[in-house]
Write a protein that holds these residues in place. Sequence first.
Motif, short mmCIF file in Angstrom:
data_model
loop_
_atom_site.label_atom_id
_atom_site.label_comp_id
_atom_site.label_asym_id
_atom_site.label_seq_id
_atom_site.Cartn_x
_atom_site.Cartn_y
_atom_site.Cartn_z
N VAL A 88 0.88 -1.17 0.00
CA VAL A 88 0.00 0.00 0.00
C VAL A 88 0.92 1.22 0.00
O VAL A 88 1.86 1.28 0.79
N PHE A 89 0.66 2.15 -0.96
CA PHE A 89 1.54 3.31 -1.09
C PHE A 89 0.85 4.60 -0.69
O PHE A 89 -0.38 4.69 -0.73
N GLN A 90 1.66 5.61 -0.40
CA GLN A 90 1.12 6.93 -0.09
C GLN A 90 0.33 7.49 -1.28
O GLN A 90 -0.75 8.01 -1.15
N SER A 91 0.94 7.30 -2.49
CA SER A 91 0.30 7.89 -3.68
C SER A 91 -0.58 6.86 -4.41
O SER A 91 -0.80 6.97 -5.61
N PHE A 92 -1.05 5.89 -3.71
CA PHE A 92 -2.00 4.84 -4.17
C PHE A 92 -1.45 3.94 -5.27
O PHE A 92 -1.63 2.73 -5.23
N ASN A 93 -0.83 4.60 -6.29
CA ASN A 93 -0.28 3.84 -7.41
C ASN A 93 -1.27 2.89 -8.06
O ASN A 93 -1.00 1.70 -8.24
N LEU A 94 -2.41 3.45 -8.45
CA LEU A 94 -3.36 2.66 -9.24
C LEU A 94 -3.05 2.92 -10.71
O LEU A 94 -2.53 3.98 -11.06
N ILE A 95 -3.39 1.95 -11.54
CA ILE A 95 -3.15 2.16 -12.98
C ILE A 95 -4.35 2.91 -13.56
O ILE A 95 -5.48 2.43 -13.49
N ASP A 96 -4.06 4.10 -14.12
CA ASP A 96 -5.15 4.98 -14.57
C ASP A 96 -6.00 4.37 -15.67
O ASP A 96 -7.16 4.70 -15.82
N GLU A 97 -5.38 3.50 -16.48
CA GLU A 97 -6.11 2.95 -17.63
C GLU A 97 -7.00 1.77 -17.26
O GLU A 97 -7.72 1.25 -18.10
N LEU A 98 -6.90 1.30 -16.01
CA LEU A 98 -7.71 0.15 -15.59
C LEU A 98 -8.80 0.61 -14.63
O LEU A 98 -8.61 1.56 -13.87
N THR A 169 -1.53 6.95 4.81
CA THR A 169 -2.50 8.04 5.01
C THR A 169 -1.92 9.38 4.61
O THR A 169 -2.57 10.41 4.76
N GLY A 170 -0.70 9.37 4.05
CA GLY A 170 0.01 10.62 3.75
C GLY A 170 -0.73 11.56 2.83
O GLY A 170 -0.59 12.77 2.94
N ASN A 171 -1.52 11.01 1.93
CA ASN A 171 -2.22 11.87 0.97
C ASN A 171 -3.70 12.03 1.31
O ASN A 171 -4.49 12.41 0.47
N LEU A 172 -4.06 11.66 2.54
CA LEU A 172 -5.49 11.66 2.88
C LEU A 172 -5.79 12.66 4.00
O LEU A 172 -4.91 12.97 4.80
N ASP A 173 -7.07 13.10 4.05
CA ASP A 173 -7.45 13.94 5.19
C ASP A 173 -7.62 13.04 6.41
O ASP A 173 -7.60 11.81 6.29
N SER A 174 -7.81 13.62 7.58
CA SER A 174 -7.75 12.83 8.82
C SER A 174 -8.88 11.79 8.89
O SER A 174 -8.66 10.65 9.31
N SER A 175 -10.06 12.15 8.41
CA SER A 175 -11.18 11.21 8.51
C SER A 175 -10.93 9.98 7.63
O SER A 175 -11.04 8.84 8.06
N ASN A 176 -10.54 10.25 6.37
CA ASN A 176 -10.23 9.14 5.45
C ASN A 176 -9.03 8.35 5.97
O ASN A 176 -8.98 7.14 5.87
N GLY A 177 -8.07 9.09 6.56
CA GLY A 177 -6.87 8.46 7.12
C GLY A 177 -7.26 7.48 8.22
O GLY A 177 -6.76 6.34 8.25
N ASN A 178 -8.14 7.90 9.09
CA ASN A 178 -8.56 7.01 10.17
C ASN A 178 -9.24 5.75 9.64
O ASN A 178 -9.01 4.65 10.13
N ASP A 179 -10.10 5.94 8.60
CA ASP A 179 -10.76 4.78 7.98
C ASP A 179 -9.73 3.75 7.51
O ASP A 179 -9.88 2.56 7.73
N VAL A 180 -8.69 4.29 6.84
CA VAL A 180 -7.65 3.40 6.30
C VAL A 180 -6.96 2.65 7.44
O VAL A 180 -6.73 1.44 7.37
N MET A 181 -6.65 3.37 8.51
CA MET A 181 -5.97 2.73 9.64
C MET A 181 -6.86 1.66 10.27
O MET A 181 -6.37 0.60 10.67
N GLU A 182 -8.17 1.94 10.33
CA GLU A 182 -9.11 0.93 10.86
C GLU A 182 -9.06 -0.34 10.00
O GLU A 182 -9.04 -1.45 10.51
N LEU A 183 -9.04 -0.11 8.70
CA LEU A 183 -9.00 -1.26 7.77
C LEU A 183 -7.76 -2.10 8.00
O LEU A 183 -7.82 -3.33 8.07
#
Lengths: 225, 795
Positions: A88-98, A169-183
């Motif tokens: 899991v990366f800070q900048s997500f690294n998803l492939i834009d074409e998929l 969570t580096g690129n996320l706001d605190s609420s989204n960041g917390n969700d990710v940490m919960e996951l």
Amino acid sequence: MIKITNLEKFYRTEEVETIALNKLSIEVKTGEFVAIMGPSGCGKSTLLNILGMLDDPDEGSYVFNGIEVAHFTERKRADLRKHNIGFVFQSFNLIDELTVFENVELPLIYTGVPSSERVKRVEEVLDKMQIMHRRNHYPQQLSGGQQQRVAIARAVVNKPKLILADEPTGNLDSSNGNDVMELLTDLNEQGTTIIMVTHSEHDARYSHRIIRLLDGQTVMENIMI
Amino acid sequence: MIFNYVKIAWRNLTKQRLYSFINISGLAVGLAVCIMIMMYVTHEMSYDKFHKNSKRIFIPHASLKLGGSTINMEYLSFVSGPMIKESQPVVESYVRTMGYFKPVIVSKPSAGNEKISEDKLLFADPNFFDFFSFKLISGSVSDVLKKPFQIVLSHDMALKYFGSQSPVGKTIVLKTDSTYTYQVTGVAENCPSNSSIKFNFVASNSSLTTMKEAPQYLGMQNIGPGSFNLYLCLKHTADSALLRRNLDLIAKKDKSFDEEKFALSALPDVHLKYNFSDSSNIKYLKIFPVVAILILLLALFNYMSLSTSRATLRAKEVGVRKVSGASRKTIAVQFYIESALFTCISFIIGYLLCYAFKPWFLNVLDLKIDNSFLYSPVVLCLLVALLLLTILIAGSYPSFVLSAFKPVATLKGKFSKGTGGTVIRKIFTTLQFTISVALIICGLIINKQLYFFRHTDIGINKDNIIMIPVSNSFGNNYPSFKQDVRSIAGVSGIATSHYALFKGYDMFFYSGKTKNDKGVALASLVVDKDFITTMGLQLKYPSIMTIDFSGKNKVLINEVAAEQLHLPVDPVGSKLKSGDKVVGEFKNFNFASLQSAILPLSLSIVPDSSHYFKTNGCVLFAKINAHTNLPTLINAIKNRYSKYDKNTPFNYSFADDTFNEQFKAEDRLAAIFGVFTYITVIMATLGLFGLAAFTIEQRTKEIGVRKILGASVLSINSLISVDFLKLVLLAIVIASPIGWWTMNSWLQGFAYHISIQWWVFVVAALIAIITSVVTIGYHSFRAAIANPVNSLRSE
């Protein structure tokens, strides 16, 4: 699960040699949630890359699940990686074409999972991450939090034993960041070992143990209660 | 997994439309050129191979030495065939054919016996259709040419003269030297386009032998030169060496020439190696494949260059895939599949382009290729091979480069900016411009030489001359016809010759007296005395007023003839061995072609009422005033012509057109070269476009920093352009001597040619420089005006 001993990594340019990891020794047990912290340039990311077998060390030993992997070839590392490790990366690294679905499906394709099984597993994990309704969207159509959920879905779809998270969570706001940490915490509770690099003391508190690095060496280890 | 690759490749293709368009169209054009030339070359190489015995069929031809000249005689005497067969047991069978050298006048029964001029009448032995593999649609192979005046029509001719009805059993009237009625015994399929033997009509050889003109065709009663093509089918291919030796032994007994030898060529080799009549296309056969390969390589390189220059956009994807478990091999396979998709699309477009431009290409080359050949297994296999090869090359470099990305670096947004790729790109861009500049130089020089051919003074008046062939049907009426034409308003002069200008001449051989005194091959034209004034011949000795044309055997010779025959400075009064008396010497003029030096020439002067013109027919030359209404004038001549001859269709040509026809080969070369040059320049421009995009992408940060430090748009533009212009200048420096050398060797092949001038190189250089400045400008201007904050943030 992981034992590194006297690990060394240098970066050389024509005139300068920088030591990224300096005789570093760490052990991580199966089921642990470990946070690695330290200032910029202390070697956190280098360590994570070596642990993830994306990079190889110059000196020292790296034993993964009882196998010495420090000097594996790229092909062998790729093979071991795809069956055991999720990223899991800070900048997500998803492939834009998929699409979301196709991004998550990717690791299953490389491990040769049959098509019908892939659909089942991807849907299962998308459901769990609560992004099933976005399955046919492309990454740029999603919010940061949603993109990171997709990235985590992709990291766990192959049911890896280890998840390596680089400032998730580096690129996320605190609420989204917390969700990710919960996951991540949920995944850890289900038995997945997690090693996470972070700058955030807040995020580090979700872990069992914090390893603090400075100049490529461990300076302190905190056990979280 | 493959589906996933194709899917992402397709999405990339549709997302980056401009890039995909440049990439696909460049490769498609390269492939179109390659496919077209491949078809052409394969067609040329496939000549005569469709005959079942093609490997065993050999053609003997005589090589005669007389004085300094060697003459290849394709034609042998009528008896040569049977005599060789009888004396040489290695010969299994033979067939003799004689192509009638003049147009044949055919009466069309369905159109009130309208007279139509046709070509390709072949007289052949009865076993013609058995010996060769030309297919008969109707008629029996063994019977169609058995008796005198039997004839087989090609399918086209059957349709033209008999419509949908079967012509077999009907008669057709053909006028050769005289008019004869033939019985149609069969219809043959049209000759394949890759047959060196072409026919519209095949008549039995026995017709020829029973004609009253037979003696002139049958010729000598021994093995030697004559009027027939002889094809020998040997029992074994390997017997050819033995046969050739034996034929030489026979030739040695013949003392008519200084030396007589026999060459034996295999039927499939005839078209390419022993084509004495039109060798123009063979020249291209060597040049075109090289150009085709160069163009395809340029296109492929552009593809690879553009694909890898987009690498930054794909680097993250490679990283993610590697992190997700892809090995280098699977990534390489992915990019191969992507290249295969691009290549397949390019191939389809290339094939369609090829199909669309095929008529133009064939027209320029004056070629015909049967459609059935284009879909033959050989061509289809070659197409598949070309496709596979293209995929293999196109995918190689991108998949190698892109699969080598390190996931760690790419995921952090930094990826290796190795200089290796840049150096390779620079080399190829230089190479592309070298080829382009060299082709531009060649194109300019070829066109200049063609201009020279057309506009140089050849020493004779060829402009405004109409040439009208007159058949022997005119008989005694020719002088009256000539006067009739002279009286037409707009006609200022008339003359007679037995050949049209630039269309031929007879050759006479004068053997030398001693070993050092080589014999002379003297070209000869039979003309009337008006020829001298009408055609503007310049007399050296004496003046036209003082020449006495009365009496027989009077000849005028040119300067070369006077010199080679070792005649006195003023040759008037000299007698030639033939008994002809020299009555004057004229200044040299080009009566054949500018490609070769002027040959010795004699003009036999006869009155227009001479028996020679009466029996052989002749050509009337009419000099017309400039600005005459041509259609009216030609109509007037035609009306007078039809008063005298209703059986031969009226025909005419212009002397300057006939002269220009000689440069057909060079014209074709210029036209094809022009297209190749445009394509290469476009390819090179695309290549530069890719390189500029790649380099600027790599220098974004530098450009940003420079701008923040105060660099102007202009200074950034020149900073970027200078690097590329260096490559283009290097290309010009390399290309100029190559272009000069190639064209200098080409020009040496012509007796009359231009000298290469310096401005050709300047023009070529300017074209290259301007094209590249515009191409680079597009990228460098965009980079220079971009907001530096964005570029630095992206770093």
